[in-house]
Design a protein around this motif. Structure first.
Motif, PDB file in Angstrom:
ATOM      1  N   LYS A  64       0.156  -6.215   4.992  1.00 53.80           N
ATOM      2  CA  LYS A  64      -0.266  -6.594   3.640  1.00 53.80           C
ATOM      3  C   LYS A  64      -0.859  -8.042   3.787  1.00 53.80           C
ATOM      4  O   LYS A  64      -1.496  -8.379   2.818  1.00 53.80           O
ATOM      5  CB  LYS A  64       0.457  -6.099   2.603  1.00 53.80           C
ATOM      6  N   GLU A  65      -0.142  -8.914   4.461  1.00 51.84           N
ATOM      7  CA  GLU A  65      -0.495 -10.254   4.543  1.00 51.84           C
ATOM      8  C   GLU A  65      -0.984 -10.602   6.154  1.00 51.84           C
ATOM      9  O   GLU A  65      -0.490  -9.964   6.960  1.00 51.84           O
ATOM     10  CB  GLU A  65       0.835 -11.054   4.213  1.00 51.84           C
ATOM     11  N   LYS A 116      11.118 -11.926   5.473  1.00 48.16           N
ATOM     12  CA  LYS A 116      11.356 -10.878   4.446  1.00 48.16           C
ATOM     13  C   LYS A 116      10.769  -9.581   4.707  1.00 48.16           C
ATOM     14  O   LYS A 116      11.048  -8.437   4.594  1.00 48.16           O
ATOM     15  CB  LYS A 116      11.515 -11.429   2.948  1.00 48.16           C
ATOM     16  N   ARG A 117       9.347  -9.743   4.628  1.00 47.17           N
ATOM     17  CA  ARG A 117       8.337  -8.508   4.654  1.00 47.17           C
ATOM     18  C   ARG A 117       8.628  -7.700   5.992  1.00 47.17           C
ATOM     19  O   ARG A 117       8.497  -6.586   5.895  1.00 47.17           O
ATOM     20  CB  ARG A 117       6.746  -9.188   4.502  1.00 47.17           C
ATOM     21  N   PRO A 133       2.698 -12.327   7.776  1.00 49.32           N
ATOM     22  CA  PRO A 133       3.840 -11.802   6.813  1.00 49.32           C
ATOM     23  C   PRO A 133       5.303 -12.776   7.035  1.00 49.32           C
ATOM     24  O   PRO A 133       5.506 -13.303   8.181  1.00 49.32           O
ATOM     25  CB  PRO A 133       4.001 -10.357   7.307  1.00 49.32           C
ATOM     26  N   ILE A 186       3.136  -1.851   5.620  1.00 46.60           N
ATOM     27  CA  ILE A 186       3.934  -2.606   4.936  1.00 46.60           C
ATOM     28  C   ILE A 186       3.814  -4.220   5.581  1.00 46.60           C
ATOM     29  O   ILE A 186       3.463  -5.259   4.829  1.00 46.60           O
ATOM     30  CB  ILE A 186       5.463  -2.658   4.687  1.00 46.60           C
TER      31      ILE A 186
END
Length: 184
Positions: A104-105, A111-112, A108, A101
């Motif tokens: 993915k960035e 919040k992520r 990040p 999760i």
């Protein structure tokens, strides 16, 4: 050997060591032991990604199962029959999900990172509590009811683990750019 493989080996080894150290940093609270394993397994997922993070947890588990006393109450293959071993298994899956999760960035958001940590925590509790229930009731012969399981394995433990999720996100937010910048 390529630099990226050396980097991965060093970082994986570092997190194996941190998870072991986290096992023995105990914060005294009534009823159950509170350690920093969760923080370091979470950070392994955030900083190393899903595969390498989970690999570091698997190496930690292998070390414990071959008899090196890296678990909270020792080590050895017999540890699989302890009700708490479900949480150790859960660390592999929670670390993977946390890493999947969060990564993915490239950088990040907070919040992520929080979502990643809480998703991993959910998986950890699901696997740990189910294993605890099954081993206690069907192998050890010391039955635990669902209410007692929820009280001892969730309600009493969750406040500290929520704080670790928040701390992990804060540390991850600061460390991810450093790890990415320093090794790329």
């Amino acid at each position: 050997m390529k630099i990226s493989k050396v980097r991965d080996l060093v970082l994986c080894s570092l997190f194996v060591a941190l998870i072991i150290v986290g096992t023995f940093i105990r914060i005294p609270i009534p009823v159950l032991p509170f350690t920093l394993q969760l923080l370091f397994t979470m950070l392994a997922g955030l900083l190393l990604g899903p595969k390498l993070g989970a690999t570091s947890v698997i190496v930690y588990i292998i070390l414990g199962l071959i008899g090196i006393p890296v678990f909270t109450e020792g080590g050895g293959i017999g540890y699989v029959f302890k009700p708490s071993f479900g949480y150790i298994i859960g660390f592999v899956f929670s670390t993977y999900v946390t890493g999947k999760i969060a990564n993915k960035e490239k950088n990040p958001s907070m919040k992520r990172l929080l979502i990643a940590n809480f998703a991993g925590l959910f998986i950890l509790y699901a696997i740990g509590m189910i294993y605890y229930y099954l081993i206690s009731n069907f192998y050890l012969g010391s039955p635990i009811g669902v209410k007692a399981l929820i009280l001892y394995c969730f309600i009493l433990a969750i406040p500290g683990d929520i704080l670790l999720c928040i701390l992990g996100a804060i540390l991850g937010k600061r460390l991810i750019p450093m790890v990415n910048k320093g090794f790329n």
